[in-house]
Design a protein around this motif. Sequence first.
Motif, mmCIF file in Angstrom:
data_model
loop_
_atom_site.group_PDB
_atom_site.id
_atom_site.type_symbol
_atom_site.label_atom_id
_atom_site.label_comp_id
_atom_site.label_asym_id
_atom_site.label_seq_id
_atom_site.Cartn_x
_atom_site.Cartn_y
_atom_site.Cartn_z
ATOM 1 N N ARG A 1 -29.892 -55.716 6.925
ATOM 2 C CA ARG A 1 -30.681 -55.831 8.149
ATOM 3 C C ARG A 1 -30.550 -54.591 9.043
ATOM 4 O O ARG A 1 -31.524 -54.113 9.609
ATOM 5 N N GLU A 2 -29.348 -54.070 9.173
ATOM 6 C CA GLU A 2 -29.104 -52.918 10.054
ATOM 7 C C GLU A 2 -29.985 -51.731 9.694
ATOM 8 O O GLU A 2 -30.473 -51.024 10.576
ATOM 9 N N TRP A 3 -30.205 -51.493 8.414
ATOM 10 C CA TRP A 3 -31.047 -50.376 7.988
ATOM 11 C C TRP A 3 -32.488 -50.586 8.442
ATOM 12 O O TRP A 3 -33.166 -49.645 8.856
ATOM 13 N N LYS A 4 -32.981 -51.825 8.335
ATOM 14 C CA LYS A 4 -34.346 -52.128 8.770
ATOM 15 C C LYS A 4 -34.472 -51.957 10.283
ATOM 16 O O LYS A 4 -35.451 -51.382 10.769
ATOM 17 N N VAL A 5 -33.481 -52.445 11.010
ATOM 18 C CA VAL A 5 -33.487 -52.303 12.474
ATOM 19 C C VAL A 5 -33.495 -50.822 12.842
ATOM 20 O O VAL A 5 -34.258 -50.391 13.715
ATOM 21 N N ASN A 6 -32.658 -50.026 12.197
ATOM 22 C CA ASN A 6 -32.607 -48.587 12.480
ATOM 23 C C ASN A 6 -33.947 -47.910 12.202
ATOM 24 O O ASN A 6 -34.373 -47.039 12.967
ATOM 25 N N LEU A 7 -34.611 -48.296 11.128
ATOM 26 C CA LEU A 7 -35.917 -47.727 10.787
ATOM 27 C C LEU A 7 -36.942 -48.062 11.874
ATOM 28 O O LEU A 7 -37.684 -47.190 12.330
ATOM 29 N N ILE A 8 -36.967 -49.307 12.300
ATOM 30 C CA ILE A 8 -37.895 -49.723 13.361
ATOM 31 C C ILE A 8 -37.594 -48.964 14.643
ATOM 32 O O ILE A 8 -38.489 -48.382 15.266
ATOM 33 N N GLU A 9 -36.329 -48.942 15.039
ATOM 34 C CA GLU A 9 -35.961 -48.353 16.330
ATOM 35 C C GLU A 9 -36.084 -46.835 16.359
ATOM 36 O O GLU A 9 -36.215 -46.264 17.432
ATOM 37 N N ARG A 10 -36.072 -46.192 15.209
ATOM 38 C CA ARG A 10 -36.289 -44.743 15.165
ATOM 39 C C ARG A 10 -37.676 -44.393 15.708
ATOM 40 O O ARG A 10 -37.854 -43.445 16.455
ATOM 41 N N ASP A 11 -38.679 -45.195 15.321
ATOM 42 C CA ASP A 11 -40.063 -44.926 15.708
ATOM 43 C C ASP A 11 -40.556 -45.819 16.847
ATOM 44 O O ASP A 11 -41.538 -45.492 17.507
ATOM 45 N N ASN A 12 -39.917 -46.949 17.054
ATOM 46 C CA ASN A 12 -40.389 -47.946 18.022
ATOM 47 C C ASN A 12 -39.163 -48.593 18.690
ATOM 48 O O ASN A 12 -38.858 -49.754 18.433
ATOM 49 N N PRO A 13 -38.461 -47.845 19.545
ATOM 50 C CA PRO A 13 -37.187 -48.313 20.094
ATOM 51 C C PRO A 13 -37.257 -49.608 20.893
ATOM 52 O O PRO A 13 -36.266 -50.315 20.994
ATOM 53 N N HIS A 14 -38.413 -49.951 21.439
ATOM 54 C CA HIS A 14 -38.544 -51.171 22.238
ATOM 55 C C HIS A 14 -39.197 -52.314 21.460
ATOM 56 O O HIS A 14 -39.466 -53.362 22.028
ATOM 57 N N TRP A 15 -39.439 -52.091 20.185
ATOM 58 C CA TRP A 15 -40.062 -53.088 19.325
ATOM 59 C C TRP A 15 -41.412 -53.534 19.894
ATOM 60 O O TRP A 15 -41.780 -54.696 19.851
ATOM 61 N N ASP A 16 -42.153 -52.577 20.442
ATOM 62 C CA ASP A 16 -43.480 -52.883 20.974
ATOM 63 C C ASP A 16 -44.378 -53.365 19.841
ATOM 64 O O ASP A 16 -44.231 -52.925 18.693
ATOM 65 N N ASP A 17 -45.330 -54.219 20.178
ATOM 66 C CA ASP A 17 -46.317 -54.677 19.200
ATOM 67 C C ASP A 17 -47.327 -53.549 19.036
ATOM 68 O O ASP A 17 -48.070 -53.222 19.947
ATOM 69 N N LEU A 18 -47.366 -52.946 17.867
ATOM 70 C CA LEU A 18 -48.218 -51.789 17.593
ATOM 71 C C LEU A 18 -49.635 -52.183 17.195
ATOM 72 O O LEU A 18 -50.490 -51.320 17.022
ATOM 73 N N TYR A 19 -49.881 -53.457 17.044
ATOM 74 C CA TYR A 19 -51.193 -53.919 16.591
ATOM 75 C C TYR A 19 -52.305 -53.430 17.513
ATOM 76 O O TYR A 19 -53.279 -52.857 17.044
ATOM 77 N N GLY A 20 -52.170 -53.626 18.802
ATOM 78 C CA GLY A 20 -53.200 -53.219 19.754
ATOM 79 C C GLY A 20 -53.397 -51.716 19.820
ATOM 80 O O GLY A 20 -54.520 -51.223 19.865
ATOM 81 N N SER A 21 -52.314 -50.969 19.794
ATOM 82 C CA SER A 21 -52.423 -49.508 19.881
ATOM 83 C C SER A 21 -52.875 -48.889 18.571
ATOM 84 O O SER A 21 -53.500 -47.843 18.560
ATOM 85 N N TRP A 22 -52.578 -49.543 17.471
ATOM 86 C CA TRP A 22 -52.975 -49.026 16.172
ATOM 87 C C TRP A 22 -54.442 -49.302 15.899
ATOM 88 O O TRP A 22 -55.147 -48.497 15.336
ATOM 89 N N MET A 23 -54.910 -50.479 16.327
ATOM 90 C CA MET A 23 -56.297 -50.856 16.086
ATOM 91 C C MET A 23 -57.157 -50.013 16.947
ATOM 92 O O MET A 23 -58.139 -49.715 17.034
#
Length: 87
Positions: A65-87
């Motif tokens: 799990r820690e590796w997945k969390v680190n990957l997310i937080e590297r690019d998205n430290p606040h765990w923002d929902d990227l759906y709206g900004s990506w669309m």
Amino acid sequence: MASRRHGTIYVGVTSDLARRAFEHREGAVPGFTKKHGCKRLVWWKTFELMTSAIQREKTMKHWVREWKVNLIERDNPHWDDLYGSWM
């Protein structure tokens, strides 16, 4: 996909991210994401070949799990929902 910041994480592969993310958000398909409320698109990556995407998914599903969390937080430290900004 994630349920919330530091919540449940789902790793998957699709050929149509917009459609699949929408399905997860709406709970349209029964399964893991619906059961655990994984509605936030918190990280994504594109691949030239589907075979490469599938291999990456299989690899990530075996990560701790820690590796997945680190990957997310590297690019998205606040765990923002990227759906709206990506669309």
